[in-house]
Design a protein around this motif. Structure first.
Motif, mmCIF file in Angstrom:
data_model
loop_
_atom_site.group_PDB
_atom_site.id
_atom_site.type_symbol
_atom_site.label_atom_id
_atom_site.label_comp_id
_atom_site.label_asym_id
_atom_site.label_seq_id
_atom_site.Cartn_x
_atom_site.Cartn_y
_atom_site.Cartn_z
ATOM 1 N N ILE A 145 0.795 -1.331 0.112
ATOM 2 C CA ILE A 145 -0.116 0.072 -0.079
ATOM 3 C C ILE A 145 0.989 1.336 0.082
ATOM 4 C CG2 ILE A 145 -2.043 -1.104 1.188
ATOM 5 C CD1 ILE A 145 -1.096 0.031 3.595
ATOM 6 N N PRO A 146 0.445 2.311 -0.641
ATOM 7 C CA PRO A 146 1.160 3.465 -0.466
ATOM 8 C C PRO A 146 1.136 4.210 1.053
ATOM 9 C CG PRO A 146 -0.831 4.151 -1.454
ATOM 10 C CD PRO A 146 -0.809 2.588 -1.437
ATOM 11 N N ARG A 147 2.317 4.814 1.340
ATOM 12 C CA ARG A 147 2.159 5.702 2.365
ATOM 13 C C ARG A 147 1.748 7.252 1.963
ATOM 14 N NH1 ARG A 147 7.039 4.860 6.502
ATOM 15 N NH2 ARG A 147 5.329 5.541 7.779
ATOM 16 N N THR A 148 0.671 7.555 1.952
ATOM 17 C CA THR A 148 -0.120 8.557 1.237
ATOM 18 C C THR A 148 0.582 9.916 1.511
ATOM 19 O OG1 THR A 148 -2.002 7.371 1.525
ATOM 20 C CG2 THR A 148 -2.291 9.521 0.639
ATOM 21 N N ASP A 149 0.823 10.015 2.705
ATOM 22 C CA ASP A 149 1.852 11.440 2.915
ATOM 23 C C ASP A 149 2.876 11.679 2.417
ATOM 24 O OD1 ASP A 149 -0.224 12.523 4.325
ATOM 25 O OD2 ASP A 149 0.334 12.032 6.415
ATOM 26 N N VAL A 150 3.802 10.397 2.237
ATOM 27 C CA VAL A 150 4.935 10.279 1.739
ATOM 28 C C VAL A 150 4.722 10.592 0.184
ATOM 29 C CG1 VAL A 150 7.194 9.285 1.238
ATOM 30 C CG2 VAL A 150 6.056 8.941 3.585
ATOM 31 N N VAL A 151 3.915 9.949 -0.532
ATOM 32 C CA VAL A 151 3.504 9.976 -1.863
ATOM 33 C C VAL A 151 3.272 11.496 -2.184
ATOM 34 C CG1 VAL A 151 1.833 9.408 -3.725
ATOM 35 C CG2 VAL A 151 2.800 7.777 -2.153
ATOM 36 N N SER A 152 2.680 12.422 -1.161
ATOM 37 C CA SER A 152 2.261 13.577 -1.591
ATOM 38 C C SER A 152 3.576 14.614 -1.514
ATOM 39 C CB SER A 152 1.559 14.119 -0.340
ATOM 40 O OG SER A 152 2.092 14.424 0.915
ATOM 41 N N LEU A 153 4.601 13.958 -0.945
ATOM 42 C CA LEU A 153 5.937 14.910 -0.755
ATOM 43 C C LEU A 153 6.602 14.702 -2.114
ATOM 44 C CD1 LEU A 153 7.546 14.104 2.508
ATOM 45 C CD2 LEU A 153 6.252 16.325 1.980
ATOM 46 N N LEU A 154 6.349 13.275 -2.701
ATOM 47 C CA LEU A 154 6.848 13.019 -4.099
ATOM 48 C C LEU A 154 6.192 13.834 -5.023
ATOM 49 C CD1 LEU A 154 8.259 10.880 -6.309
ATOM 50 C CD2 LEU A 154 6.326 9.538 -5.971
ATOM 51 N N ASP A 155 4.772 14.027 -5.074
ATOM 52 C CA ASP A 155 3.883 14.806 -6.115
ATOM 53 C C ASP A 155 4.405 16.201 -5.963
ATOM 54 O OD1 ASP A 155 2.580 12.610 -6.869
ATOM 55 O OD2 ASP A 155 0.746 12.935 -5.354
ATOM 56 N N TYR A 156 4.731 16.633 -4.644
ATOM 57 C CA TYR A 156 5.183 17.976 -4.379
ATOM 58 C C TYR A 156 6.572 18.428 -5.061
ATOM 59 C CZ TYR A 156 7.018 22.189 -1.984
ATOM 60 O OH TYR A 156 7.679 23.530 -1.804
ATOM 61 N N ALA A 157 7.372 17.554 -4.883
ATOM 62 C CA ALA A 157 8.932 17.527 -5.333
ATOM 63 C C ALA A 157 8.769 17.617 -6.872
ATOM 64 C CB ALA A 157 9.672 16.400 -4.812
ATOM 65 N N LYS A 158 8.011 16.748 -7.649
ATOM 66 C CA LYS A 158 7.724 16.812 -8.914
ATOM 67 C C LYS A 158 7.284 18.185 -9.452
ATOM 68 C CE LYS A 158 8.471 14.521 -12.862
ATOM 69 N NZ LYS A 158 9.740 14.151 -13.193
ATOM 70 N N SER A 159 5.999 18.651 -8.763
ATOM 71 C CA SER A 159 5.519 19.780 -9.142
ATOM 72 C C SER A 159 6.356 21.123 -8.983
ATOM 73 C CB SER A 159 4.264 20.179 -8.218
ATOM 74 O OG SER A 159 4.670 20.542 -7.010
#
Length: 715
Positions: free
Chosen positions: A232-246
């Motif tokens: 399963i994803p660690r949702t809050d860490v995935v949000s950091l991934l999305d932020y870094a990409k953005s």
């Protein structure tokens, strides 16, 4: 004297007999305090404490803090049902200063909660992590335990799941030692500091297990498919991934060397993470080389302690931010009681799911190092789910073996019946949802004056009604409007006086109602195709023997067994019960049980085990069910979210063929208790406000778990 009172007296004497020579102050002015004072006269009671009262009570002075402090040689015993910890927190400073010991009625010495220093070290702020991402050029995310995680407690549990699937297959090969051998081979590779692949692992496995080479690819496919079901994803860490990409950062993924790029992409997809977000992927071993390749850029590494220990991150000012795994947080946060069950695979599985949901986010801890609980669905999935799953699996195993028809009692078992219809059909066990309540079956079971007396005794307890309302609600009769007891509160009428007055004036009406309700009751069970002489499993959530006692009077005892989540002494004599009683999570009460959360928190749990319908009150003249308050349970609009969470848990374990029929219930009890452990969980007021109930048999007012009136429904 009721079994509840007898239990209180017995508990008090057993727990405090060694202290009866000391001066005792009882905290609380409830009926149970009166019971203790009147039946433990050999103790040296010097006074009471109570925030809401002053003066005297039960012949003893109500003391304030100063007066108790002056008697610093005394002890305090908290006798309230609710909020013991709140009361202790209120008085702990001055009692500790004056060296006055404070006890819970169950015999536990109250002690101030120690701040969890280990969990405090793990407090992380997601906004601070975003600042670090912004100030670096390359952001490296570790895959497992950082960006994603498994629902299993340990990675090796994946091998256990594979072993069970292999053993249950129609293959003739012996896989009884699969997990152990698979784990050993990988550890040998790790010791040699060798960059290994799954193909190499399973080539060695097939050689050692004397399997043909065709099994190599089969076992690789099985491991990957098992991983995909459990990641399963660690949702809050995935949000950091999305932020870094953005914000245009270069992103690198660090993944285990044994996984191919194809497998990595499959795992990312299973977690709804786009693999195109990553500019590059490195396995663990050549990671240090990447530092030199990017020596003109600042690199931020996001990973766990094990990751940090493997790599030198000092080159060129590289930055490391810990992303604590759920296991690391759990080790710091929880006590060690659960770990004694570590040898049981199913206990490990339950714990793995528990922490993967509760501690999915590395930012879950609040500033006190506790977990904020503010989601009803989360409570249902994480805490109630394992309890319900354990109970249902054990119930259906026994019902199948004994050839029993399952009778789910309203309203407590409404959610259980729904789950049974969806997920337990494979047992081929018939089940019925049975409209019943202690009030409805009480009237139908009345046959003589002794029965009337018992009903008076049971329903007088904790009753907030006037005499007129009591007769209407409990006996379904109308009293003479000139009756002098009309507006007298039931709690102010002595039991013998109440019984005598009712039988002197209203006996005929009661027997007529009883005859009619008994007739309708048996017409109803015939419609449900229930035969009282067939083998029946009667299911109720909370049991004190009241409903069972009345049912046995009606004949439900010869071939019946009564299953409960837990049993507690109540207003009837359990020794008089005839049928076999099976309490899955134990027997006790708030006063007698220690560290049994299911028993201790039954008041809260009973609110959760409800239905969209209001209380069942009996039958009308057409044998149609009658419900209180137009049949609508207004509390269900919120409670249904807990039910959603429970069903989500049951469905997940069903899909993975996880069965808890042989698990130790005490393990489930331990993790359920973390919900109410105020050193671990911080439950929001919004959630506590949900724990309210509407019991017309007790009161016409809506009550919360402190027995405080929330609002009046009748004026």
């Amino acid at each position: 004297m009721t079994p509840i009172n007898l239990d209180i007296i017995k508990t008090f004497r057993n727990n405090f007999s060694n202290l009866n020579s000391k001066p005792v102050v009882l905290y609380g002015c409830s009926e149970r305090t009166q019971v203790i004072i009147e039946n433990c006269s050999d103790f040296n009671f010097i006074g009471l404490m109570d925030k809401q009262n002053k003066g005297t009570c039960y012949g003893l002075p109500i003391l304030d803090e100063q007066e108790v402090t002056q008697k610093a040689y005394c002890i305090i015993i908290i006798c309230t049902t609710f909020n013991v910890n709140i009361i202790y927190n209120r008085i702990q400073d001055w009692t500790l200063k004056s060296n006055i010991p404070v006890y819970h009625l169950n015999g536990t010495l109250m002690e101030p909660k120690k701040q969890n220093t280990e969990s405090l070290k793990m407090i992380c702020n997601i906004d601070e992590y975003k600042k670090s991402i912004k100030s670096n050029d390359i952001i490296l995310f570790e895959l497992f335990n950082t960006l994603i995680m498994r629902k299993t407690l340990y990675r090796s549990d994946i091998f256990e799941i594979m072993q069970r699937e292999l053993k249950n297959s129609d293959k003739c090969e012996d896989f009884s030692s699969f997990a152990k051998l698979r784990y050993k081979i990988e550890q040998d590779f790790i010791k040699d500091n060798y960059s290994y692949t799954l193909k190499e692992i399973y080539s060695d496995y097939c050689k050692d297990a004397e399997l043909g080479s065709q099994w190599v690819l089969k076992l690789i496919d099985l491991e990957i498919s098992t991983e995909l079901k459990n990641v399963i994803p660690r949702t809050d860490v995935v949000s950091l991934l999305d932020y870094a990409k953005s914000i245009g950062k270069e992103i690198i993924l660090s993944a285990p060397s044994y996984l191919s790029s194809e497998h990595i992409n499959m795992i990312l997809t299973a977690c709804s993470i786009d693999h195109d977000l990553f500019d590059d992927t490195y396995n663990y071993l050549p990671l240090s080389l990447s530092i030199h390749e990017n020596n003109n850029k600042k690199i931020l590494y996001l990973g766990n302690k094990e990751f940090l220990s493997k790599h030198d991150l000092s080159y060129n000012g590289s930055e490391f931010l810990p992303v604590y795994s759920s296991s690391e947080i759990a080790t710091a946060l929880f006590d060690t009681k659960w770990s004694r069950y570590n040898n049981d695979f199913y206990c490990r599985y339950v714990m793995g799911v528990f922490i993967s949901q509760l501690l999915n986010s590395p930012f879950k801890l609040n500033q006190s190092g506790k977990i904020d609980i503010d989601s009803l669905e989360e409570i249902g999935y994480i805490f109630f789910g394992p309890m319900v799953k354990c109970f249902m699996d054990k119930l259906y195993k026994q019902a199948k073996e004994k050839g029993q028809k399952i009778i789910f009692h309203a309203r407590d078992c409404w959610i259980l019946k729904n789950l049974a219809d969806k997920y337990y059909n494979k047992y081929d066990v018939e089940s019925v949802y049975f409209l019943i309540s202690r009030r409805a079956v009480a009237i139908a079971s009345i046959g003589n004056n002794d029965d009337i007396r018992q009903v008076c005794e049971i329903f007088k307890f904790n009753c907030k009604h006037t005499f007129e309302r009591f007769c209407s609600i409990i006996f379904n009769i109308s009293i003479d409007q000139s009756d002098t007891y009309k507006n007298t509160l039931i709690e102010d009428i002595d039991l013998e006086e109440l019984f005598t007055h009712i039988t002197d004036y209203y006996c005929e009406q009661i027997f007529l109602q009883a005859k009619q309700q008994k007739k309708y009751f048996f017409e109803y069970i015939n419609k449900l195709n229930i035969d009282i002489n067939e083998s029946l499993a009667m299911i109720n959530f909370v049991g004190g023997g009241i409903t069972q006692n009345f049912l046995e009077k009606l004949g439900f005892y010869k071939t019946c067994e009564y299953y409960y989540f837990g049993l507690r002494p109540s207003a009837t004599n359990m020794n008089s019960l005839i049928s076999t009683v099976i309490p899955v999570f134990g027997v006790g009460s708030y006063y007698t049980s220690v560290n049994n959360a299911v028993i201790d928190r039954m008041h809260y749990e009973e609110v959760i085990f409800t239905s969209p319908q209001s209380q069942f009150m009996g039958f009308d003249d057409n044998c149609m069910p009658v419900f209180a308050n137009e049949g609508i349970n207004t509390e269900y609009d919120e409670i249904k979210n807990v039910h959603y969470g429970i069903e989500k848990y049951i469905k997940q374990t069903y899909d993975l063929s996880i069965n808890l029929e042989d698990i130790d219930p005490q393990f489930v009890n331990i993790i359920f208790g973390y919900l109410f452990d105020d050193n671990i969980s911080s439950i929001s007021q919004k959630i506590y406000d949900t724990f309210r109930y509407d019991d017309i048999v007790v009161s016409d007012n809506k009550m919360n778990m402190n027995n405080d009136i929330i609002h009046e429904k009748r004026r």
